[in-house]
Design a protein around this motif. Structure first.
Motif, mmCIF file in Angstrom:
data_model
loop_
_atom_site.group_PDB
_atom_site.id
_atom_site.type_symbol
_atom_site.label_atom_id
_atom_site.label_comp_id
_atom_site.label_asym_id
_atom_site.label_seq_id
_atom_site.Cartn_x
_atom_site.Cartn_y
_atom_site.Cartn_z
ATOM 1 N N ASP A 58 0.838 -1.189 0.000
ATOM 2 C CA ASP A 58 0.000 0.000 0.000
ATOM 3 C C ASP A 58 0.882 1.251 0.000
ATOM 4 O O ASP A 58 1.884 1.301 0.685
ATOM 5 N N VAL A 59 0.459 2.241 -0.769
ATOM 6 C CA VAL A 59 1.212 3.489 -0.844
ATOM 7 C C VAL A 59 1.098 4.234 0.472
ATOM 8 O O VAL A 59 0.026 4.330 1.063
ATOM 9 N N LYS A 60 2.217 4.758 0.918
ATOM 10 C CA LYS A 60 2.208 5.544 2.134
ATOM 11 C C LYS A 60 2.739 6.936 1.812
ATOM 12 O O LYS A 60 3.854 7.089 1.301
ATOM 13 N N VAL A 61 1.926 7.943 2.088
ATOM 14 C CA VAL A 61 2.339 9.323 1.938
ATOM 15 C C VAL A 61 2.322 9.949 3.329
ATOM 16 O O VAL A 61 1.276 9.979 3.983
ATOM 17 N N THR A 62 3.471 10.412 3.749
ATOM 18 C CA THR A 62 3.617 10.914 5.114
ATOM 19 C C THR A 62 3.916 12.398 5.107
ATOM 20 O O THR A 62 4.874 12.844 4.465
ATOM 21 N N GLN A 63 3.094 13.140 5.808
ATOM 22 C CA GLN A 63 3.333 14.581 5.983
ATOM 23 C C GLN A 63 3.913 14.792 7.374
ATOM 24 O O GLN A 63 3.461 14.179 8.343
ATOM 25 N N SER A 64 4.891 15.670 7.453
ATOM 26 C CA SER A 64 5.718 15.769 8.650
ATOM 27 C C SER A 64 4.949 16.206 9.890
ATOM 28 O O SER A 64 5.259 15.780 10.999
ATOM 29 N N SER A 65 3.936 17.057 9.718
ATOM 30 C CA SER A 65 3.199 17.543 10.888
ATOM 31 C C SER A 65 1.709 17.438 10.643
ATOM 32 O O SER A 65 1.243 17.664 9.531
ATOM 33 N N ARG A 66 0.954 17.110 11.659
ATOM 34 C CA ARG A 66 -0.502 17.096 11.544
ATOM 35 C C ARG A 66 -1.082 18.482 11.836
ATOM 36 O O ARG A 66 -2.030 18.922 11.204
ATOM 37 N N TYR A 67 -0.477 19.169 12.797
ATOM 38 C CA TYR A 67 -0.892 20.522 13.167
ATOM 39 C C TYR A 67 0.354 21.388 13.307
ATOM 40 O O TYR A 67 1.388 20.931 13.798
ATOM 41 N N LEU A 68 0.217 22.635 12.852
ATOM 42 C CA LEU A 68 1.346 23.555 12.912
ATOM 43 C C LEU A 68 0.810 24.961 13.154
ATOM 44 O O LEU A 68 -0.173 25.355 12.511
ATOM 45 N N VAL A 69 1.454 25.678 14.055
ATOM 46 C CA VAL A 69 1.075 27.063 14.308
ATOM 47 C C VAL A 69 2.308 27.936 14.099
ATOM 48 O O VAL A 69 3.356 27.675 14.702
ATOM 49 N N LYS A 70 2.168 28.936 13.265
ATOM 50 C CA LYS A 70 3.286 29.832 12.948
ATOM 51 C C LYS A 70 2.807 31.284 13.008
ATOM 52 O O LYS A 70 1.601 31.555 13.090
ATOM 53 N N ARG A 71 3.754 32.198 12.953
ATOM 54 C CA ARG A 71 3.417 33.627 13.007
ATOM 55 C C ARG A 71 3.593 34.267 11.638
ATOM 56 O O ARG A 71 4.377 33.781 10.804
ATOM 57 N N THR A 72 2.878 35.340 11.416
ATOM 58 C CA THR A 72 2.990 36.039 10.137
ATOM 59 C C THR A 72 4.424 36.475 9.909
ATOM 60 O O THR A 72 5.127 36.869 10.843
ATOM 61 N N GLY A 73 4.841 36.336 8.655
ATOM 62 C CA GLY A 73 6.188 36.718 8.276
ATOM 63 C C GLY A 73 7.208 35.599 8.377
ATOM 64 O O GLY A 73 8.307 35.710 7.824
ATOM 65 N N GLU A 74 6.861 34.527 9.083
ATOM 66 C CA GLU A 74 7.797 33.412 9.201
ATOM 67 C C GLU A 74 7.908 32.651 7.887
ATOM 68 O O GLU A 74 6.970 32.622 7.083
ATOM 69 N N LYS A 75 9.028 32.011 7.699
ATOM 70 C CA LYS A 75 9.207 31.089 6.574
ATOM 71 C C LYS A 75 8.817 29.708 7.093
ATOM 72 O O LYS A 75 9.332 29.259 8.105
#
Lengths: 113, 112
Positions: A1-18
């Motif tokens: 079965d194909v597995k596609v993994t995304q590093s984070s489920r939830y992420l909170v960042k501030r405006t202007g951040e990369k």
């Protein structure tokens, strides 16, 4: 079965951040995609890649860039995050040929404060 | 450019009712058509697909879809829905080898 993994489920960042969102697939697929999913708007394609170091703009590329240095990994970059980029981001991969389905990761819910 | 239109944004049914979700696409050439489903809290997954042959295709969990070329349609059907079918459903088309175009999605709520 194909597995596609995304590093984070939830992420909170501030405006202007990369911001970096990472995606890895384990099926040696040539094609990889980044979408954002917003209520009532379905899935909108940001960028896709059909080979290492190859990329094409999707429907809403403004404010985003991507990187594909290895076949299994496709990164989405928000150069300077803004509040209107708060969304669910989905990564997908697909084998060769237009009749192949896409395989999706679980998504990253990104909040920009 | 290819586009996909899903007619129903939110459908509410009782268990055992029949389901039909509409999907129309705009592209005159050869197309590959898909229905995906996203159950609450889960990732998008393939429900069924059509790329050639019999225009009536069967998918998982009793779903089927009919490709009608003259109407540019690929409607999803199920004779009797269950509470567990509550989910969001997306129609998609691959007209070019590179990318897919998705509809806006239909949220199905099945009342027990």
């Amino acid at each position: 079965d194909v597995k596609v993994t995304q590093s984070s489920r939830y992420l909170v960042k501030r405006t202007g951040e990369k911001v970096f969102l990472e995606c890895v697939q384990d099926m040696d697929h040539e094609n990889m995609f980044w979408y954002r999913q917003d209520p009532g708007l379905g899935l909108r394609l940001i960028y896709f890649s059909y080979d290492v170091k190859m990329k094409e703009k999707g429907d809403i590329p403004e404010g985003y860039s991507v990187s594909r240095e290895k076949k299994e990994r496709f990164s989405l970059i928000l150069e300077s995050a803004s509040t209107n980029q708060t969304s669910m981001y989905l990564c997908a991969s697909r084998g060769p040929g237009g009749n192949q389905p896409q395989h999706f990761g679980d998504g990253t819910r990104l909040s920009i404060l | 450019a290819q586009s996909v239109s899903q007619h129903n944004h939110h459908v509410i049914l009782s268990e055992a009712a029949s389901l039909e979700l509409g999907c129309n696409y705009s592209y005159g050439g050869t197309v590959n058509l898909f229905w995906y489903v996203q159950y609450p809290g889960q990732h998008l997954q393939l429900l069924l697909k059509y790329f050639s042959g019999d225009p009536l295709v069967k998918g998982i969990k009793g779903f089927e879809a009919e490709f009608i070329k003259s109407k540019f349609s690929f409607n999803l059907r199920k004779p009797s829905v269950q509470w567990s079918d509550t989910a969001e459903y997306f129609c998609a088309v691959n007209a070019y080898a590179g990318k897919s175009t998705f509809g806006d999605g239909t949220t199905l709520t099945v009342k027990p």
